[in-house]
Enzyme design. Structure first.
Site, short mmCIF file in Angstrom:
data_model
loop_
_atom_site.label_atom_id
_atom_site.label_comp_id
_atom_site.label_asym_id
_atom_site.label_seq_id
_atom_site.Cartn_x
_atom_site.Cartn_y
_atom_site.Cartn_z
N ARG A 183 97.99 -25.60 4.52
CA ARG A 183 98.99 -25.17 3.54
C ARG A 183 98.95 -23.67 3.25
NH1 ARG A 183 98.27 -30.00 3.17
NH2 ARG A 183 96.14 -29.37 3.49
N THR A 184 97.78 -23.15 2.95
CA THR A 184 97.74 -21.77 2.46
C THR A 184 98.21 -20.81 3.56
OG1 THR A 184 95.89 -22.45 1.11
CG2 THR A 184 96.30 -20.10 1.25
N LYS A 200 81.65 -11.89 17.00
CA LYS A 200 80.76 -10.90 17.65
C LYS A 200 79.95 -10.15 16.61
CE LYS A 200 84.61 -10.01 20.71
NZ LYS A 200 85.63 -8.97 20.92
N ARG A 247 91.07 -15.67 3.76
CA ARG A 247 90.25 -16.81 3.31
C ARG A 247 88.90 -16.72 4.00
NH1 ARG A 247 91.88 -23.11 3.13
NH2 ARG A 247 92.90 -22.34 1.24
N HIS A 303 90.71 -19.62 -5.97
CA HIS A 303 91.83 -19.83 -5.04
C HIS A 303 93.10 -19.51 -5.84
CE1 HIS A 303 94.34 -21.25 -1.93
NE2 HIS A 303 93.83 -22.45 -1.70
N1 CP Z 1 95.44 -26.36 -0.87
C1 CP Z 1 94.91 -25.70 0.16
O1 CP Z 1 94.25 -24.66 0.00
O2 CP Z 1 95.13 -26.29 1.38
P1 CP Z 1 94.65 -25.72 2.76
O3 CP Z 1 93.14 -25.79 2.78
O4 CP Z 1 95.28 -26.61 3.80
O5 CP Z 1 95.11 -24.30 2.87
#
Ligand code: CP
Length: 306
Positions: A51-52, A80, A101, A129
């Site tokens: 999703r993100t 590396k 991320r 998040h």
């Molecule tokens: N909600 C969320 O962060 O989903 P993903 O891990 O799929 O990005």
């Protein structure tokens, strides 16, 4: 230049503006279709995501911009031994804005300190998040009509669930918020959140172990997955993973207008049998993630659309 590390980086007024912009984007998508023409978003994902990452990419494409990036540490020069600091310095000359991320808490902050472009924390370990929180706020605001005077149940892995930590930080700034924290003893909200955030701001909350005892009073039920990737051993994960399963029987105890949110992915904690219940809004929530990330990209790039 502005980054987004935590939902607290925006004032309540700025959050209101962002959510209004997201609503306008939802209602008038054509107006924004070329707003980011010539701009590039880099998605640097050292951890898995559906999703993100894809909603960020969809957001930039919807705005007429382009995307580039990597989807795992293994497919980048991190394999590396390249540091996050060096990576972001390089990416700064390839893109106009970056979503990152990383499994380590604070990695996005380190990146922002060396970056020449706005950096968005797309999840740092078990810490924060913030763009999931923006998604959650937009979902609640759009479907419930308010962000105040709500009794919110947070259920599942409240220890490692970074979406829960970010959401608590964001919601305590609205009046009349009360939390019910539903978790097994071993997965309670970290003590720093109880003392430094909830107690320090005199936010009412209760801790419970049984979802059945809490569900009847809630306006919002925010379910979470047990975060397998943050457990130190598999045995503990297996013992905890099916502690909560929201099913039709439990939903009969809930209010008619309670909403069920989940950041997704789900494993077993929400039975598929309730997916068609109008109160189950987690797939709609994922859709809101695109609108709010479009609003965020425009805001951080300082682009205004008349
Ligand atoms: N909600 C969320 O962060 O989903 P993903 O891990 O799929 O990005």
């Amino acid at each position: 230049m502005r980054h987004l590390m935590s939902p607290m980086d925006f004032s309540v007024e700025e959050l209101d503006e962002l959510l209004s912009l997201a609503n306008d984007i939802e209602n008038n998508p054509a107006k924004y279709a070329h707003a980011c023409a010539g701009k590039k978003l880099a998605t640097c994902f050292y951890e898995p995501s559906t999703r993100t990452r894809l909603s960020f990419e969809a957001a930039m494409l919807n705005l007429g911009g382009n995307v580039l990036g990597f989807h795992s540490a293994d497919s980048s020069s991190a394999a590396k031994g390249e540091s996050v600091s060096d990576t972001i310095r390089v990416i700064s000359s390839y893109a106009d804005i970056c979503a990152i991320r990383h499994p380590k808490e604070g990695a996005a902050l380190v990146a922002s300190q060396k970056s020449g472009i706005p950096v968005i924390n797309a999840g740092d370990g078990g810490h924060q998040h913030p763009t999931q929180t923006l998604t959650d706020l937009l979902t609640i605001y759009s479907l419930k009509g308010r962000l105040n005077n709500l009794k919110i149940g947070l259920c599942g892995d409240l220890k490692f669930g970074r979406t829960v930590h970010s959401l608590i930080h964001a919601l305590i700034r609205y009046p009349g918020i009360e939390f019910v924290l539903v978790s097994p003893e071993e997965l309670r909200v970290p003590s720093y959140i109880r003392t430094d955030v909830l107690d320090a701001h005199q936010i009412p909350y209760h801790e419970m172990e049984k979802l059945e005892d809490a569900i009847g009073d809630l306006d919002i039920l925010y379910m979470t997955r047990v975060q397998r990737e943050r457990f130190f051993n598999e045995e503990d994960y297996v013992r905890m993973k099916d502690f909560y399963i929201l099913d039709k029987a439990k939903m009969t105890l809930a209010k008619e207008d309670m909403l069920v949110l989940h950041p997704l992915p789900r494993v077993n904690e929400i039975s598929v049998e309730i997916d068609d219940d109008p109160r189950a809004v987690y797939f709609k929530q994922a859709q809101y993630g695109v609108y709010v990330r479009m609003a965020l990209i425009l805001t951080l790039l300082g682009i205004q659309v008349d």
